[in-house]
Scaffold this active site. Sequence first.
Site, PDB file in Angstrom:
ATOM      1  N   HIS A 135       0.821  -1.224   0.000  1.00 28.98           N
ATOM      2  CA  HIS A 135       0.000   0.000   0.000  1.00 28.98           C
ATOM      3  C   HIS A 135       0.850   1.268   0.000  1.00 28.98           C
ATOM      4  O   HIS A 135       0.306   2.373  -0.201  1.00 28.98           O
ATOM      5  CB  HIS A 135      -0.923   0.040   1.218  1.00 28.98           C
ATOM      6  N   ASP A 171      -2.440 -10.910  -2.044  1.00 27.50           N
ATOM      7  CA  ASP A 171      -2.948 -10.343  -0.790  1.00 27.50           C
ATOM      8  C   ASP A 171      -4.418  -9.951  -1.019  1.00 27.50           C
ATOM      9  O   ASP A 171      -4.786  -9.553  -2.126  1.00 27.50           O
ATOM     10  CB  ASP A 171      -2.123  -9.107  -0.417  1.00 27.50           C
ATOM     11  N   HIS A 173      -6.077  -7.469  -0.173  1.00 29.19           N
ATOM     12  CA  HIS A 173      -6.251  -6.044  -0.478  1.00 29.19           C
ATOM     13  C   HIS A 173      -5.543  -5.694  -1.792  1.00 29.19           C
ATOM     14  O   HIS A 173      -4.502  -6.271  -2.104  1.00 29.19           O
ATOM     15  CB  HIS A 173      -5.670  -5.182   0.642  1.00 29.19           C
ATOM     16  N   ASP A 258      -4.139 -12.971   3.907  1.00 28.04           N
ATOM     17  CA  ASP A 258      -5.381 -12.459   4.472  1.00 28.04           C
ATOM     18  C   ASP A 258      -6.609 -12.765   3.613  1.00 28.04           C
ATOM     19  O   ASP A 258      -7.717 -12.355   3.961  1.00 28.04           O
ATOM     20  CB  ASP A 258      -5.274 -10.949   4.775  1.00 28.04           C
TER      21      ASP A 258
HETATM   22 ZN   LIG Z   1      -3.763  -7.300   2.914  1.00 31.81          ZN
END
Ligand SMILES: [Zn+2]
Length: 350
Positions: A135, A171, A173, A258
């Site tokens: 991120h 991931d 996200h 995740d």
């Molecule tokens: Zn993540």
Amino acid sequence: MIDEMAPEARVRGATALLVDDPRFDRHAPIGHHPERPERLTAARAGVARAAARFERVTPRAATDAELARVHDPRFVERLADLSGREGYLDPDTYVSAQSVDVARLAAGSLVAMVDAMIDGPLGKGVALLRPPGHHARPSRAMGFCLLNNIAVAAAHARSRGLERVAIVDWDVHHGNGTQEMFWRDPHVLYVSLHQSPFYPGTGNADEVGEGDGRGYCVNVPLAAGGGDGVYASAFERIVLPVVEAYAPELVLVSAGFDASERDPLAQMCLSPAAFGWMARELGRLADGSANGRMALVLEGGYDLVALEAGMRSAIEGMLSGRSADLPRGQDDPGVARAEQWARKAWAAVS
Ligand SMILES: [Zn+2]
């Protein structure tokens, strides 16, 4: 690490490079936070239980020049000013006294692993990094991430003469920072599967890159609740054909865990076996075009049991080329939408 492995593990499985450092644990929250040092304890247990041998890469800090390939130097300076302090950079992202040094160590150690892959005999690697990175934007820390480890490593591989680097981000996200850094760059392919709609809000199928980079960004947004069959479909319809056509000389995986069915932050439903299968399939492509070069780079994953099991499964899938097969016949509208966009974008570049 090798001493902790079962005797049979020493003779089975191949050898991989390993990045880890006890200093990564010094990035520690004040009070409770899901991105905590215990995550690495779990990841280390997954490494120790994997049927594999490891050769350690000597950790080192990233240099200013290495960071400046993807980060604004003014941001790196501002971050350096936070050294020794603690607090929150945004509602999600903390720094403790040593976090900035630890972040530089994480990014630099992955650079060192890329060098070892290019210069040495071992092509596969595992990087147990904290803080995570995908991120982190050019000028901003975000989403538990300070510096974008995998982007720094991809840019370093380019500086070493590699023409095509693929980053596959499983991931849960979307890796908005990584996407942004290579948005106009055809030399780094970015492919992400992620829960959508979800944090950080980016990663729609129509985000395909711009300019020379158009077509080299592939997003596969998936509805909450998808499991192994959905990921198998997304891999077979989009991820694997696109990566294979690109013929990368290095495959870097933003390996978050995740998307696991146990994860407390997200709602996808992957079993540990899915991580082994995805790693196996990408390892096969890395063996084909990248001289075997592939790294699993830890990003998220907030259930400790799932993190350990997923890490072990991914390592064994990548190294042995063996894993359980996944169920078929489950689909997600996001896969079809992403396939349409990927086809269109790839038609434009090929
Ligand atoms: Zn993540």
